[in-house]
Design a protein around this motif. Structure first.
Motif, PDB file in Angstrom:
ATOM      1  N   LEU A 216       0.820  -1.217   0.000  1.00 33.77           N
ATOM      2  CA  LEU A 216       0.000   0.000   0.000  1.00 33.77           C
ATOM      3  C   LEU A 216       0.852   1.264   0.000  1.00 33.77           C
ATOM      4  O   LEU A 216       0.341   2.359  -0.224  1.00 33.77           O
ATOM      5  CB  LEU A 216      -0.933   0.001   1.218  1.00 33.77           C
ATOM      6  N   ASN A 217       2.153   1.092   0.250  1.00 40.79           N
ATOM      7  CA  ASN A 217       3.056   2.238   0.268  1.00 40.79           C
ATOM      8  C   ASN A 217       3.667   2.415  -1.123  1.00 40.79           C
ATOM      9  O   ASN A 217       4.559   1.670  -1.520  1.00 40.79           O
ATOM     10  CB  ASN A 217       4.150   2.028   1.314  1.00 40.79           C
ATOM     11  N   THR A 218       3.184   3.394  -1.851  1.00 36.92           N
ATOM     12  CA  THR A 218       3.642   3.590  -3.238  1.00 36.92           C
ATOM     13  C   THR A 218       5.096   4.048  -3.313  1.00 36.92           C
ATOM     14  O   THR A 218       5.712   3.990  -4.372  1.00 36.92           O
ATOM     15  CB  THR A 218       2.759   4.626  -3.947  1.00 36.92           C
ATOM     16  N   LYS A 219       5.649   4.504  -2.197  1.00 40.89           N
ATOM     17  CA  LYS A 219       7.036   4.961  -2.179  1.00 40.89           C
ATOM     18  C   LYS A 219       8.015   3.845  -1.829  1.00 40.89           C
ATOM     19  O   LYS A 219       9.221   4.049  -1.846  1.00 40.89           O
ATOM     20  CB  LYS A 219       7.192   6.117  -1.193  1.00 40.89           C
ATOM     21  N   ASP A 220       7.480   2.680  -1.506  1.00 43.75           N
ATOM     22  CA  ASP A 220       8.325   1.537  -1.141  1.00 43.75           C
ATOM     23  C   ASP A 220       8.984   0.977  -2.402  1.00 43.75           C
ATOM     24  O   ASP A 220       8.299   0.521  -3.319  1.00 43.75           O
ATOM     25  CB  ASP A 220       7.468   0.465  -0.464  1.00 43.75           C
ATOM     26  N   THR A 221      10.307   1.027  -2.470  1.00 42.61           N
ATOM     27  CA  THR A 221      11.038   0.567  -3.658  1.00 42.61           C
ATOM     28  C   THR A 221      11.023  -0.958  -3.735  1.00 42.61           C
ATOM     29  O   THR A 221      11.395  -1.634  -2.776  1.00 42.61           O
ATOM     30  CB  THR A 221      12.498   1.050  -3.611  1.00 42.61           C
ATOM     31  N   PRO A 222      10.596  -1.539  -4.870  1.00 42.76           N
ATOM     32  CA  PRO A 222      10.577  -3.003  -5.002  1.00 42.76           C
ATOM     33  C   PRO A 222      11.980  -3.606  -4.880  1.00 42.76           C
ATOM     34  O   PRO A 222      12.958  -3.025  -5.345  1.00 42.76           O
ATOM     35  CB  PRO A 222      10.011  -3.218  -6.416  1.00 42.76           C
ATOM     36  N   GLN A 223      12.060  -4.766  -4.243  1.00 40.55           N
ATOM     37  CA  GLN A 223      13.324  -5.494  -4.107  1.00 40.55           C
ATOM     38  C   GLN A 223      13.267  -6.749  -4.968  1.00 40.55           C
ATOM     39  O   GLN A 223      12.263  -7.461  -4.971  1.00 40.55           O
ATOM     40  CB  GLN A 223      13.557  -5.909  -2.651  1.00 40.55           C
ATOM     41  N   ASP A 224      14.345  -7.030  -5.669  1.00 40.03           N
ATOM     42  CA  ASP A 224      14.438  -8.265  -6.444  1.00 40.03           C
ATOM     43  C   ASP A 224      15.037  -9.338  -5.539  1.00 40.03           C
ATOM     44  O   ASP A 224      16.249  -9.556  -5.518  1.00 40.03           O
ATOM     45  CB  ASP A 224      15.306  -8.051  -7.686  1.00 40.03           C
ATOM     46  N   VAL A 225      14.172  -9.992  -4.783  1.00 42.31           N
ATOM     47  CA  VAL A 225      14.629 -11.015  -3.840  1.00 42.31           C
ATOM     48  C   VAL A 225      15.222 -12.203  -4.586  1.00 42.31           C
ATOM     49  O   VAL A 225      16.188 -12.823  -4.127  1.00 42.31           O
ATOM     50  CB  VAL A 225      13.485 -11.471  -2.913  1.00 42.31           C
ATOM     51  N   LEU A 226      14.671 -12.519  -5.752  1.00 44.91           N
ATOM     52  CA  LEU A 226      15.190 -13.665  -6.511  1.00 44.91           C
ATOM     53  C   LEU A 226      16.631 -13.455  -6.944  1.00 44.91           C
ATOM     54  O   LEU A 226      17.454 -14.371  -6.852  1.00 44.91           O
ATOM     55  CB  LEU A 226      14.328 -13.918  -7.749  1.00 44.91           C
ATOM     56  N   LYS A 227      16.932 -12.266  -7.433  1.00 46.68           N
ATOM     57  CA  LYS A 227      18.304 -11.981  -7.861  1.00 46.68           C
ATOM     58  C   LYS A 227      19.268 -12.135  -6.689  1.00 46.68           C
ATOM     59  O   LYS A 227      20.326 -12.755  -6.807  1.00 46.68           O
ATOM     60  CB  LYS A 227      18.388 -10.569  -8.434  1.00 46.68           C
ATOM     61  N   GLN A 228      18.891 -11.574  -5.554  1.00 45.03           N
ATOM     62  CA  GLN A 228      19.702 -11.684  -4.348  1.00 45.03           C
ATOM     63  C   GLN A 228      19.890 -13.144  -3.951  1.00 45.03           C
ATOM     64  O   GLN A 228      20.993 -13.610  -3.688  1.00 45.03           O
ATOM     65  CB  GLN A 228      19.015 -10.919  -3.210  1.00 45.03           C
ATOM     66  N   LEU A 229      18.783 -13.878  -3.931  1.00 39.25           N
ATOM     67  CA  LEU A 229      18.801 -15.256  -3.448  1.00 39.25           C
ATOM     68  C   LEU A 229      19.636 -16.164  -4.338  1.00 39.25           C
ATOM     69  O   LEU A 229      20.467 -16.941  -3.861  1.00 39.25           O
ATOM     70  CB  LEU A 229      17.364 -15.766  -3.355  1.00 39.25           C
ATOM     71  N   PHE A 230      19.431 -16.055  -5.656  1.00 40.60           N
ATOM     72  CA  PHE A 230      20.190 -16.903  -6.572  1.00 40.60           C
ATOM     73  C   PHE A 230      21.673 -16.541  -6.564  1.00 40.60           C
ATOM     74  O   PHE A 230      22.538 -17.419  -6.501  1.00 40.60           O
ATOM     75  CB  PHE A 230      19.641 -16.771  -7.995  1.00 40.60           C
ATOM     76  N   ASN A 231      21.975 -15.249  -6.643  1.00 43.36           N
ATOM     77  CA  ASN A 231      23.368 -14.825  -6.756  1.00 43.36           C
ATOM     78  C   ASN A 231      24.187 -15.180  -5.531  1.00 43.36           C
ATOM     79  O   ASN A 231      25.390 -15.441  -5.638  1.00 43.36           O
ATOM     80  CB  ASN A 231      23.436 -13.316  -6.991  1.00 43.36           C
ATOM     81  N   GLU A 232      23.563 -15.173  -4.374  1.00 43.88           N
ATOM     82  CA  GLU A 232      24.321 -15.353  -3.137  1.00 43.88           C
ATOM     83  C   GLU A 232      23.905 -16.593  -2.350  1.00 43.88           C
ATOM     84  O   GLU A 232      24.620 -17.576  -2.287  1.00 43.88           O
ATOM     85  CB  GLU A 232      24.147 -14.099  -2.240  1.00 43.88           C
ATOM     86  N   GLN A 233      22.719 -16.552  -1.763  1.00 44.49           N
ATOM     87  CA  GLN A 233      22.383 -17.537  -0.738  1.00 44.49           C
ATOM     88  C   GLN A 233      22.067 -18.930  -1.258  1.00 44.49           C
ATOM     89  O   GLN A 233      22.158 -19.894  -0.506  1.00 44.49           O
ATOM     90  CB  GLN A 233      21.226 -17.020   0.125  1.00 44.49           C
ATOM     91  N   LEU A 234      21.686 -19.086  -2.501  1.00 46.67           N
ATOM     92  CA  LEU A 234      21.442 -20.434  -3.016  1.00 46.67           C
ATOM     93  C   LEU A 234      22.630 -20.956  -3.818  1.00 46.67           C
ATOM     94  O   LEU A 234      23.208 -21.992  -3.484  1.00 46.67           O
ATOM     95  CB  LEU A 234      20.169 -20.455  -3.870  1.00 46.67           C
ATOM     96  N   TYR A 235      22.981 -20.249  -4.875  1.00 45.14           N
ATOM     97  CA  TYR A 235      24.040 -20.758  -5.747  1.00 45.14           C
ATOM     98  C   TYR A 235      25.359 -20.949  -4.994  1.00 45.14           C
ATOM     99  O   TYR A 235      25.943 -22.038  -5.003  1.00 45.14           O
ATOM    100  CB  TYR A 235      24.262 -19.832  -6.937  1.00 45.14           C
ATOM    101  N   ARG A 236      25.813 -19.904  -4.335  1.00 47.88           N
ATOM    102  CA  ARG A 236      27.133 -19.984  -3.706  1.00 47.88           C
ATOM    103  C   ARG A 236      27.139 -20.971  -2.538  1.00 47.88           C
ATOM    104  O   ARG A 236      28.134 -21.655  -2.291  1.00 47.88           O
ATOM    105  CB  ARG A 236      27.595 -18.596  -3.280  1.00 47.88           C
TER     106      ARG A 236
END
Length: 487
Positions: A216-236
């Motif tokens: 509901l907060n239009t000023k909240d910047t979207p986060q790409d959780v998938l990019k973060q997750l794949f690049n770091e916490q899953l793949y590595r």
């Protein structure tokens, strides 16, 4: 090879000829996300070619899949959706009959697509009025009869996806994880999954790429959780757990997340695939129960999250299709719970307070410090994966000491050093292969080793002193006396 035997056919086609076909956007396609700047670039390129009286303008390529077993399916757009949609918007405003007819039939599967279509349509109205107000008929004629595509028509779906993997949208390289989405949606077809299942998997995937804490907060910047997750916490994590150095996740390494496809009514290819079949059958059985399975241990002490599958593990063999999407969604939610959501004070309150202070210290924005932070988060997720809340409560400080000693010991923390450090110390392997807390004692031994300090960082030094680690100065300019050390 005769024309009938060919599975890939390419030809140059005028825009009018391409848009006159029965085109469809498959459910696994990404949303239409071109912005006005992308539309402006396309319009200006065509406009420039028109004004220079060029005999042809090549817009780019499109990849279409044709199902020879069911011609009524039309042509599914595998690559080129962004350009085709934009051209439709332009040509509809120029009153092209072919474009208007196709626009009435073409279905978009994402709300994001609809938002971008409305925005771009407004921009196109403005641009056409400013640039070709008195010459719309001539501009329409040039686009439909002088602009062209390289149309690649593929009759084997596997080949269309292989070609899609190598394509870029206009000027922007696809993220490696988006190639995986297409691959696993295709596997769902082998599983004979319903369109509803495919669309649901696609929706969950796209939501994770544009996650906002408060919708509901239009000023909240979207986060790409998938990019973060794949690049770091899953793949590595998966690579480090194999005692290997883990560098970037890229198109060259996406095979780490391609596994075995369980095809309906087909025997396994090799005997070692039988365990995958057993795993798939068990997952389907337990998921179908829709109840808490007696004796099962949840990672969470006081909550049950419907989108976290208690039977997944980070380092599990990958099963293609729906199982893969369930696997990813589980770790998307776990990542949010550990590192994004802070409203529930009862869930890992001590760890979250510790993380905020000790990972977000004044100079934590430095590149090397960010490398260490991601390494620490990967260890925490793996520990949570194995031992749940209790494990994180017991060992989050030991993991911090194992990782952040590098900040004090090294003048510069470089990416290559962080990529190799976990495999050299086998810290992921220790967690992954452990069967109880006693077998994690090696982590404590690494954490408690003496430190020769070459880089001063107050928050980290004070942590190690409180943790009982002996620190000595490795450089004359490092003054440890203010920390009340007995040198």
């Amino acid at each position: 090879m005769s024309e009938k035997e060919k599975t890939i056919h390419a030809e140059i086609k005028k825009v009018n000829a391409v848009l006159s076909q029965n085109l469809q956007i498959p459910v696994y396609q990404r949303p239409y996300r071109w912005q006005p700047k992308n539309v402006a670039q396309l319009l200006e390129d065509i406009y420039g070619s028109w004004k220079q009286v060029k005999s042809a303008y090549r817009i780019g390529s499109v990849i279409l899949f044709e199902n020879l077993e069911n011609k009524d399916d039309g042509f599914k757009i595998i690559d080129g959706q962004q350009r085709i949609t934009t051209l439709l918007l332009i040509l509809c405003q120029l009153d092209s009959p072919e474009a208007i007819a196709l626009s009435k039939k073409l279905k978009f599967n994402h709300s994001d697509s609809e938002k971008c279509i409305r925005t771009n349509n407004e921009f196109i109205t403005y641009w056409l009025q400013e640039n070709v107000a008195q010459e719309k008929a001539d501009f329409l004629n040039y686009i439909t009869k002088f602009c062209e595509f390289v149309e690649v028509r593929v009759t084997k779906l596997s080949e269309s996806f292989q070609m899609f993997d190598s394509q870029n949208s206009r000027g922007k390289t696809l993220e490696p994880y988006n190639l995986l989405k297409a691959y696993h949606i295709r596997a769902m077809e082998d599983e004979q999954a319903t369109n509803a299942d495919k669309m649901n998997s696609d929706r969950r995937w796209e939501n994770a790429t544009r996650f906002v804490i408060d919708p509901l907060n239009t000023k909240d910047t979207p986060q790409d959780v998938l990019k973060q997750l794949f690049n770091e916490q899953l793949y590595r994590t998966r690579i480090w757990s194999k005692k290997q150095a883990a560098f970037d996740f890229s198109k060259d390494t996406i095979d780490e997340f391609k596994g075995h496809t369980i095809r309906s009514k087909e025997e396994m290819e090799y005997p070692f695939h039988n365990s995958n079949l057993l795993h798939s059958v068990a997952l389907n059985y337990f998921n179908g129960l829709q109840v808490q399975v007696k004796g099962m241990k949840s990672r969470f002490n006081q909550k049950h999250l419907a989108n976290v599958n208690d039977f997944v593990s980070i380092n599990q063999p990958i099963l293609n299709g729906k199982s893969f999407f369930d696997y990813i969604e589980s770790y998307v939610e776990i990542y949010k719970q550990l590192f994004i959501h802070n409203e529930e004070v009862s869930f890992l309150k001590e760890f979250k307070g510790f993380y905020e202070v000790h990972c977000n210290y004044p100079k934590s924005y430095r590149t090397g410090d960010q490398y260490l932070k991601e390494l620490y988060k990967s260890l925490v997720i793996l520990l949570f994966d194995k031992y749940g809340e209790d494990g994180v409560n017991k060992y989050h400080k030991e993991l911090y000491a194992v990782v952040y000693r590098l900040r004090l010991e090294k003048q510069q923390v470089k990416y290559a050093a962080v990529a190799q450090y976990p495999s050299e110390m086998e810290i992921f392997t220790i967690i992954e292969q452990s069967k109880n807390y006693f077998e994690l004692r090696t982590l404590n031994e690494i954490a408690k080793r003496d430190i020769i300090c070459t880089k001063e960082e107050d928050v980290i030094i004070r942590f190690f002193l409180d943790f009982g680690v002996k620190i000595s100065s490795g450089k004359s300019e490092i003054d440890l006396s203010k920390f009340n050390l007995d040198n």
